[in-house]
Design an enzyme around this catalytic site. Structure first.
Site, PDB file in Angstrom:
ATOM      1  N   ARG A   1     -10.933  -0.794  -6.299  1.00 44.67           N
ATOM      2  CA  ARG A   1     -11.160  -0.179  -4.639  1.00 44.67           C
ATOM      3  C   ARG A   1     -10.883  -1.564  -4.165  1.00 44.67           C
ATOM      4  O   ARG A   1     -12.058  -2.283  -3.860  1.00 44.67           O
ATOM      5  CB  ARG A   1     -12.177   0.676  -4.205  1.00 44.67           C
ATOM      6  CG  ARG A   1     -12.273   1.662  -3.499  1.00 44.67           C
ATOM      7  CD  ARG A   1     -13.676   2.402  -3.346  1.00 44.67           C
ATOM      8  NE  ARG A   1     -13.210   3.013  -1.716  1.00 44.67           N
ATOM      9  CZ  ARG A   1     -12.326   3.739  -0.910  1.00 44.67           C
ATOM     10  NH1 ARG A   1     -11.404   4.445  -2.002  1.00 44.67           N
ATOM     11  NH2 ARG A   1     -12.618   4.015   0.087  1.00 44.67           N
TER      12      ARG A   1
ATOM     13  N   ASP B   1      -0.164   5.255   1.198  1.00 40.23           N
ATOM     14  CA  ASP B   1      -0.021   6.258   2.194  1.00 40.23           C
ATOM     15  C   ASP B   1       0.324   5.308   3.711  1.00 40.23           C
ATOM     16  O   ASP B   1      -0.823   4.512   3.818  1.00 40.23           O
ATOM     17  CB  ASP B   1      -0.688   6.660   2.132  1.00 40.23           C
ATOM     18  CG  ASP B   1      -0.967   7.833   0.765  1.00 40.23           C
ATOM     19  OD1 ASP B   1      -0.493   8.192   0.122  1.00 40.23           O
ATOM     20  OD2 ASP B   1      -2.208   7.791  -0.057  1.00 40.23           O
TER      21      ASP B   1
ATOM     22  N   GLN C   1      -7.488   5.745  -3.948  1.00 40.38           N
ATOM     23  CA  GLN C   1      -6.766   7.498  -4.441  1.00 40.38           C
ATOM     24  C   GLN C   1      -7.786   7.698  -4.689  1.00 40.38           C
ATOM     25  O   GLN C   1      -8.089   8.304  -5.813  1.00 40.38           O
ATOM     26  CB  GLN C   1      -6.087   7.397  -5.310  1.00 40.38           C
ATOM     27  CG  GLN C   1      -4.431   7.092  -5.146  1.00 40.38           C
ATOM     28  CD  GLN C   1      -3.869   7.620  -3.966  1.00 40.38           C
ATOM     29  OE1 GLN C   1      -4.037   9.532  -3.879  1.00 40.38           O
ATOM     30  NE2 GLN C   1      -2.611   7.046  -3.404  1.00 40.38           N
TER      31      GLN C   1
ATOM     32  N   ASP D   1       0.824  -1.161   0.313  1.00 40.64           N
ATOM     33  CA  ASP D   1       0.023  -0.025  -0.339  1.00 40.64           C
ATOM     34  C   ASP D   1       0.682   1.154  -0.188  1.00 40.64           C
ATOM     35  O   ASP D   1       1.739   1.124   0.476  1.00 40.64           O
ATOM     36  CB  ASP D   1      -0.743  -0.333   1.175  1.00 40.64           C
ATOM     37  CG  ASP D   1      -2.103   1.035   1.397  1.00 40.64           C
ATOM     38  OD1 ASP D   1      -2.257   1.350   0.218  1.00 40.64           O
ATOM     39  OD2 ASP D   1      -1.429   2.185   2.625  1.00 40.64           O
TER      40      ASP D   1
ATOM     41  N   ASP E   1      -1.689  -0.833   5.890  1.00 36.76           N
ATOM     42  CA  ASP E   1      -1.983   0.045   7.329  1.00 36.76           C
ATOM     43  C   ASP E   1      -3.386  -0.250   7.052  1.00 36.76           C
ATOM     44  O   ASP E   1      -3.775   0.408   8.631  1.00 36.76           O
ATOM     45  CB  ASP E   1      -1.162   1.201   7.065  1.00 36.76           C
ATOM     46  CG  ASP E   1      -2.415   2.477   6.635  1.00 36.76           C
ATOM     47  OD1 ASP E   1      -2.288   1.649   5.304  1.00 36.76           O
ATOM     48  OD2 ASP E   1      -2.613   3.855   7.304  1.00 36.76           O
TER      49      ASP E   1
HETATM   50 ZN    ZN Z   1     -11.807   1.377  -8.298  1.00 29.75          ZN
END
Ligand code: ZN
Length: 175
Positions: A101, A11, A53, A9, A127
Site C-alpha cells: 500500500r 484514480d 484499492q 496512479d 494525484d
Molecule cells: Zn497492500
C-alpha cells in the site's frame, strides 16, 4: 537492458476520481490521457499502473470486480494503441502492515525487479502525496502531482512538478 517507465496512479490520473470506483459505468477517462500515453510510448517509455484499492479489503467491491474493470480499461487503451506493460494493485486497507500500500514502495519495487526498470530514468504521475512518497522510496525522483484528482497541498509536497492533468505532462516529460 533496463527500461524507462512512466508509473501512473489510476484514480484521479487516468480516470476522474470517484470514491471506491469499481463499476465500468462510473469510469471516465480524463481528457488527453490517450494522447499523453501515446506520446510517452514514442519517447520509448513503458507504462505501468500502480493503484491502491482498499475498497477490496473494506468489502465495497471484490477482487473480481477490480479485475473486470481493469480488463475493460486495458481493452480501451489497447483500442487506442496504448500499451500498458503491467498493472499492480494493493487490495489492503490503511491498517494493514502490507508492503504494497502506497506510501510504501512495494508495488514499485516489484515492478522494478519484474521488468528490469531504471528508476532514475522513470517517472511517477499521481494525484496524492502518497504517490510521491512511494516513488521517492523506490528511487524515482521525477514526480508529478496532477490537480485532476484529490485536492493536493502544493506547499507541503515533495513533488517535482504540479500540473492540471496528465494532458500537460507532455510539456514536462520530453526526453
Ligand atoms: Zn497492500
Amino acid at each position: 537492458m533496463s527500461i524507462k517507465t512512466i508509473f501512473l496512479d489510476r484514480d484521479g490520473v487516468i480516470n476522474n476520481e470517484v470514491n471506491y470506483l469499481h463499476k465500468i459505468c462510473d469510469f471516465e477517462f480524463i481528457e488527453g490521457v490517450f494522447d499523453a500515453l501515446l506520446y510517452f510510448q514514442r519517447l520509448g517509455y513503458k507504462t505501468i499502473i500502480i493503484t491502491n484499492q482498499s475498497g477490496i479489503s473494506r468489502g465495497y467491491y471484490t477482487e473480481n470486480d477490480y479485475q473486470i474493470l481493469n480488463r475493460w480499461m486495458l481493452g480501451k487503451f489497447n483500442e487506442r494503441g496504448v500499451k500498458i506493460l503491467d498493472t499492480f494493485h494493493c487490495p489492503h486497507g490503511p491498517k494493514s502492515t502490507c508492503e504494497c500500500r502506497k506510501p510504501k514502495p512495494g508495488m514499485l519495487k516489484k515492478a522494478q525487479v519484474r521488468h528490469n526498470i531504471d528508476m532514475t530514468k522513470s517517472w511517477m504521475i499521481g494525484d496524492k502525496e502518497v504517490d510521491v512518497q512511494a516513488a521517492n522510496a523506490a528511487g524515482i525522483h521525477n514526480t508529478i502531482l496532477v490537480r485532476s484528482g484529490h485536492l493536493i497541498d502544493e506547499t507541503n509536497s515533495s513533488a517535482k512538478f504540479f500540473l492540471d492533468s496528465i494532458q500537460q505532462s507532455i510539456q514536462v516529460i520530453n526526453f
